[in-house]
Design a protein around this motif. Structure first.
Motif, short mmCIF file in Angstrom:
data_model
loop_
_atom_site.label_atom_id
_atom_site.label_comp_id
_atom_site.label_asym_id
_atom_site.label_seq_id
_atom_site.Cartn_x
_atom_site.Cartn_y
_atom_site.Cartn_z
N SER A 1 0.82 -1.21 0.00
CA SER A 1 0.00 0.00 0.00
C SER A 1 0.85 1.27 0.00
O SER A 1 0.49 2.25 -0.60
CB SER A 1 -0.96 -0.01 1.19
OG SER A 1 -0.21 0.01 2.39
N LYS A 2 2.01 1.31 0.64
CA LYS A 2 2.87 2.48 0.65
C LYS A 2 3.42 2.74 -0.75
O LYS A 2 3.42 3.87 -1.22
CB LYS A 2 4.01 2.30 1.66
CG LYS A 2 4.92 3.49 1.73
CD LYS A 2 5.90 3.34 2.85
CE LYS A 2 6.96 4.34 2.83
NZ LYS A 2 6.93 5.59 3.17
N ALA A 3 3.87 1.69 -1.41
CA ALA A 3 4.39 1.86 -2.76
C ALA A 3 3.26 2.29 -3.70
O ALA A 3 3.46 3.12 -4.57
CB ALA A 3 5.03 0.57 -3.25
N THR A 4 2.07 1.77 -3.51
CA THR A 4 0.93 2.14 -4.35
C THR A 4 0.58 3.61 -4.14
O THR A 4 0.33 4.32 -5.10
CB THR A 4 -0.27 1.24 -4.03
OG1 THR A 4 0.11 -0.11 -4.20
CG2 THR A 4 -1.44 1.56 -4.93
N ALA A 5 0.56 4.06 -2.92
CA ALA A 5 0.24 5.47 -2.64
C ALA A 5 1.29 6.38 -3.26
O ALA A 5 0.95 7.42 -3.84
CB ALA A 5 0.16 5.69 -1.13
N ASP A 6 2.55 6.01 -3.17
CA ASP A 6 3.61 6.82 -3.78
C ASP A 6 3.46 6.84 -5.30
O ASP A 6 3.60 7.89 -5.93
CB ASP A 6 4.99 6.28 -3.40
CG ASP A 6 5.33 6.52 -1.93
OD1 ASP A 6 4.68 7.39 -1.31
OD2 ASP A 6 6.23 5.83 -1.43
N GLU A 7 3.18 5.68 -5.87
CA GLU A 7 3.01 5.61 -7.31
C GLU A 7 1.79 6.41 -7.76
O GLU A 7 1.83 7.10 -8.77
CB GLU A 7 2.87 4.16 -7.76
CG GLU A 7 4.17 3.39 -7.71
CD GLU A 7 4.00 1.93 -8.10
OE1 GLU A 7 2.85 1.51 -8.34
OE2 GLU A 7 5.01 1.22 -8.16
N ARG B 1 0.47 9.01 -6.22
CA ARG B 1 0.80 10.42 -6.09
C ARG B 1 1.68 10.87 -7.26
O ARG B 1 1.46 11.92 -7.86
CB ARG B 1 1.53 10.66 -4.76
CG ARG B 1 1.70 12.13 -4.43
CD ARG B 1 2.31 12.36 -3.05
NE ARG B 1 1.59 11.68 -1.99
CZ ARG B 1 2.06 10.63 -1.30
NH1 ARG B 1 3.25 10.15 -1.53
NH2 ARG B 1 1.33 10.08 -0.36
N GLU B 2 2.67 10.04 -7.60
CA GLU B 2 3.56 10.39 -8.72
C GLU B 2 2.78 10.41 -10.04
O GLU B 2 2.94 11.31 -10.86
CB GLU B 2 4.71 9.39 -8.80
CG GLU B 2 5.72 9.72 -9.88
CD GLU B 2 6.86 8.71 -9.91
OE1 GLU B 2 7.44 8.58 -11.00
OE2 GLU B 2 7.14 8.07 -8.89
N THR C 1 0.58 13.46 -10.10
CA THR C 1 1.40 14.65 -10.33
C THR C 1 1.78 14.75 -11.79
O THR C 1 1.69 15.83 -12.38
CB THR C 1 2.67 14.60 -9.44
OG1 THR C 1 2.27 14.50 -8.07
CG2 THR C 1 3.50 15.83 -9.63
#
Length: 180
Positions: free
Chosen positions: A43-49, A51-52, A55
């Motif tokens: 889930s952390k990697a998914t949230a970062d992806e 967001r990226e 953006t």
């Protein structure tokens, strides 16, 4: 059937060929299956992806919105420009019409004044009593004072008083030039 040394070497040779072939098959099969199954990420990697991705896509979406707005503004500008051109053409036509009208009025006024100058005072008075008092007073003002007095003396007293009031208000410096 013989169970000799030949049989063992044949099995060993087959094993030597089968193991690399089986390994290659194992490498090919997961690659083919990977296209069909989604990759599960934490889930952390998914949230970062996410967001990226957002953006990156936000800039493209904003650019697209700006492009669409620019195209709409250009279309509106063309419409405004065409309307301005139409208005300018109409304004030029109106100015030409106004110029011709003013020239006509000047010629007509000069001719009309000459007509009343040559008329007998009693005939001029009878005609001026019947037209608009403002027009009659403008004509009387343009005539020489001797002719104006003769004409006004031949008019009915009430009509002559109306003309005199209009002439007096026209020469009053305290009277506003603005009719509103």
């Amino acid at each position: 059937m013989t169970d000799g040394p030949h049989d063992t070497s044949l099995l060993g040779g087959l094993r030597g060929l089968l193991l690399p072939a089986l390994g290659a098959l194992m490498l090919v099969v997961p690659g083919a299956l990977a296209e069909e199954r989604p990759v599960i990420v934490t889930s952390k990697a998914t949230a970062d992806e996410i967001r990226e991705f957002c953006t990156n896509i936000a800039d493209k979406a904003r650019d697209q919105r700006y492009l669409l707005q620019k195209q709409e503004l250009e279309a509106l500008q063309k419409d405004v420009d065409s309307r301005i051109a139409t208005l300018e053409a109409r304004r030029a036509e109106y100015e030409d019409w106004l110029r011709r009208r003013n020239e006509f009025l000047q010629v007509a006024e000069a001719g009309l004044i000459e007509i009343y100058k040559k008329m007998k005072p009693d005939a001029a008075a009878a005609q001026l009593q019947e037209i608009d008092p403002e027009i009659a007073s403008a004509i009387v003002m343009k005539l020489n004072p001797r002719m104006s007095s003769l004409i006004m003396s031949e008019m009915e007293a009430g009509k002559a008083a109306v003309l005199a009031r209009i002439i007096a208000s026209a020469s009053d410096p305290n009277t506003s030039k603005d009719p509103s």
